[in-house]
Design an enzyme around this catalytic site. Structure first.
Site, PDB file in Angstrom:
ATOM      1  N   SER B  45       0.763  -1.085   0.090  1.00  0.00           N
ATOM      2  CA  SER B  45      -0.075  -0.120   0.027  1.00  0.00           C
ATOM      3  C   SER B  45       0.913   1.426  -0.016  1.00  0.00           C
ATOM      4  CB  SER B  45      -0.856  -0.272   1.018  1.00  0.00           C
ATOM      5  OG  SER B  45      -2.102   0.753   1.151  1.00  0.00           O
ATOM      6  N   GLU B  46       0.897   2.344  -0.939  1.00  0.00           N
ATOM      7  CA  GLU B  46       1.738   3.080  -1.161  1.00  0.00           C
ATOM      8  C   GLU B  46       1.819   4.009   0.166  1.00  0.00           C
ATOM      9  OE1 GLU B  46      -0.633   2.401  -3.673  1.00  0.00           O
ATOM     10  OE2 GLU B  46      -1.200   4.639  -4.452  1.00  0.00           O
ATOM     11  N   ASN B  47       0.711   4.103   0.843  1.00  0.00           N
ATOM     12  CA  ASN B  47       0.834   4.964   1.871  1.00  0.00           C
ATOM     13  C   ASN B  47       1.761   4.678   2.944  1.00  0.00           C
ATOM     14  OD1 ASN B  47      -1.467   3.129   2.231  1.00  0.00           O
ATOM     15  ND2 ASN B  47      -2.181   4.061   3.997  1.00  0.00           N
ATOM     16  N   SER B  87       8.122   4.002   0.876  1.00  0.00           N
ATOM     17  CA  SER B  87       7.161   3.332   0.041  1.00  0.00           C
ATOM     18  C   SER B  87       7.354   3.652  -1.369  1.00  0.00           C
ATOM     19  CB  SER B  87       6.135   3.744   0.570  1.00  0.00           C
ATOM     20  OG  SER B  87       5.037   3.126  -0.326  1.00  0.00           O
TER      21      SER B  87
END
Lengths: 231, 220
Positions: B45-47, B87
């Site tokens: 999840s890029e967060n 990330s």
């Protein structure tokens, strides 16, 4: 240890001035500096440039600063959840720089780390690349992106100590660590403030050197944008 | 025509054991429901999370744990949390092997548009430009045509570009297609009941048809 503690959000933000460049940690509404935003809303300032991955929602977070017309320019990667934002943007009242999320994170990181610019593949061949230097490395094109810095950076952590050391929780970390380093004055609010020495140095995410002021936050709403559950 | 879930189900067959995968918002998120249990994969999840788990039960909802679509989630065993800079270092550095995302348009040379409709929609690109610029393999989940019947698989994109020459495969509601490095949509599979002629008629870009084109098989 240098004591960075201030009494509350009002004291922490009191010297923020009109036309300042501000950074806000958070992804969506997760990990946003709720107390600092609330305190800024009570001040008579405007013309602000706000650097934040998102722009809050209409009635929470940075969205409230937009409603009050305190913001001249937003620098963000995604602003989809905010009708007032979209209205001000389409009508030209608000200036907006939309940049790829990874580029935003790295520009902020570069600002805090003393790297004036870097090359990234994100945005090559798109309107993001307009007016930017392109260069080829090992047969692939990259574009030059510059650092971002702020007069004030507002970050939110789970735990912090009086020396400004911070520990985040879950995905509420997001942009907070880089923004802490990229602010001339970094203001940290925490859910639990402890005396220096009580946090395990092995577990600290943001070293206190980046933080100028820290305060014990209160009344966290921690609003959820998309409550999704299984049975 | 495939439903959104069937598109997700078909894409899940492309997932390989041991992959780190980023799933975009919308249909791509549904892919997680169809990844076979015998495969060990990690969802990014890029967060700031590797190891996205299922949605939480009501009592486990945590506002400090969300995915890139801002939905509440859980973490799998062995998951790890990190900053947005870390990330995207993973993404840009090519460590995420498979990216699955949605698109408004794809061109025959693999350009993708999915972030902006001038004058109408200004939501922003989020992490899409970083993802498409760096992923080893990019699979797009999309509708073959717009609501008024216009092809979305084009000679060249009409909407602002998200990334150039990056899409490897498309699973639409009508077909599975490979985007060839030299250009062109190579038809691999048809949706059940959809003819090659129909796919041809609804593909504006160069469609390459070689031999018999099988129907998609949803049995695993």
């Amino acid at each position: 240890m240098i004591n960075k503690t201030v009494k509350n959000a009002q004291e922490a933000v009191q010297d923020v001035f009109s036309n300042a460049v501000l950074m806000f940690g958070g992804f969506g509404l997760s990990g946003i500096p709720e107390n600092s935003i609330q305190a800024l809303l009570g001040m008579d300032i405007n013309g602000l440039t706000c650097i934040s991955n998102n722009a809050g929602v209409d009635d929470f977070g940075i969205g409230l600063m937009l409603q009050k017309r305190m913001v001249k320019k937003m620098i963000s990667s995604y602003v989809g959840e905010n009708a007032e934002f979209e209205r001000q943007l389409l009508s030209g009242e608000l200036e907006v720089e939309l940049i790829p999320q990874g580029t935003l994170a790295e520009r902020v990181r570069a600002g805090g780390a003393g790297i004036p610019a870097f090359f990234t593949p994100a945005g090559v061949g798109t309107e993001v690349a307009e007016g930017k230097e392109l260069r080829e490395f090992d047969d692939k094109l990259y574009l030059l992106e510059r650092w971002l810095k702020a007069d004030f950076a507002f970050v939110k952590a789970w735990k912090g100590d009086t020396a400004g050391n911070l520990i985040y929780k879950g995905t509420a970390r997001n942009f907070n660590p880089m923004m802490a380093a990229a602010g001339k004055i970094t203001i940290a609010e925490v859910e639990e403030l402890v005396p220096a020495g009580e946090l395990d140095p092995n577990q600290i995410h943001t070293p206190g050197i980046y933080v100028q002021r820290i305060f014990q936050g209160k009344d966290y709403e921690k609003r959820i944008e998309q409550r999704t559950v299984r049975k | 025509m495939l439903t959104k879930d069937q598109i997700a189900q078909r894409i899940a067959k492309e997932v390989k054991d041991g992959q780190y995968i980023n799933l975009g918002i919308g249909i791509p998120t549904l892919v997680a429901n169809y990844i076979p249990e015998n495969l060990d994969v990690v969802l990014q999840s890029e967060n700031g999370l590797l190891g996205i788990g299922p949605f939480p039960t009501e009592d486990k909802v945590d506002p400090d744990l969300i995915n890139a679509g801002k939905q509440t989630i859980t973490m799998t065993k062995g998951s790890v949390l990190f900053s947005s800079a870390e990330s995207f270092a993973m993404i840009r550095g090519g460590h995420v092997q498979l990216t699955i995302l949605g698109a408004m348009e794809v061109s025959e040379n693999g350009d993708i548009s999915n972030w902006k409709i001038p004058g109408k929609m200004v939501k922003g690109m989020g992490g899409a430009m970083d993802l498409v610029a760096s992923a080893e393999r990019i699979i797009v989940a999309m509708q073959h045509c717009s609501k008024d019947g216009q092809s979305k698989l084009l000679k060249s994109c009409t909407l602002p570009i998200t990334g150039i020459r990056c899409v490897d495969m498309i699973v639409s509601d009508l077909a599975v297609l490979e985007v060839l490095p030299e250009g062109g949509f190579k038809l691999l599979e048809r949706a059940p009941g959809i003819s090659v002629e129909e796919i041809q008629a609804k593909t504006e870009g160069k469609l390459i048809v070689e031999g018999e084109i099988p129907e998609m098989n949803f049995a695993s």
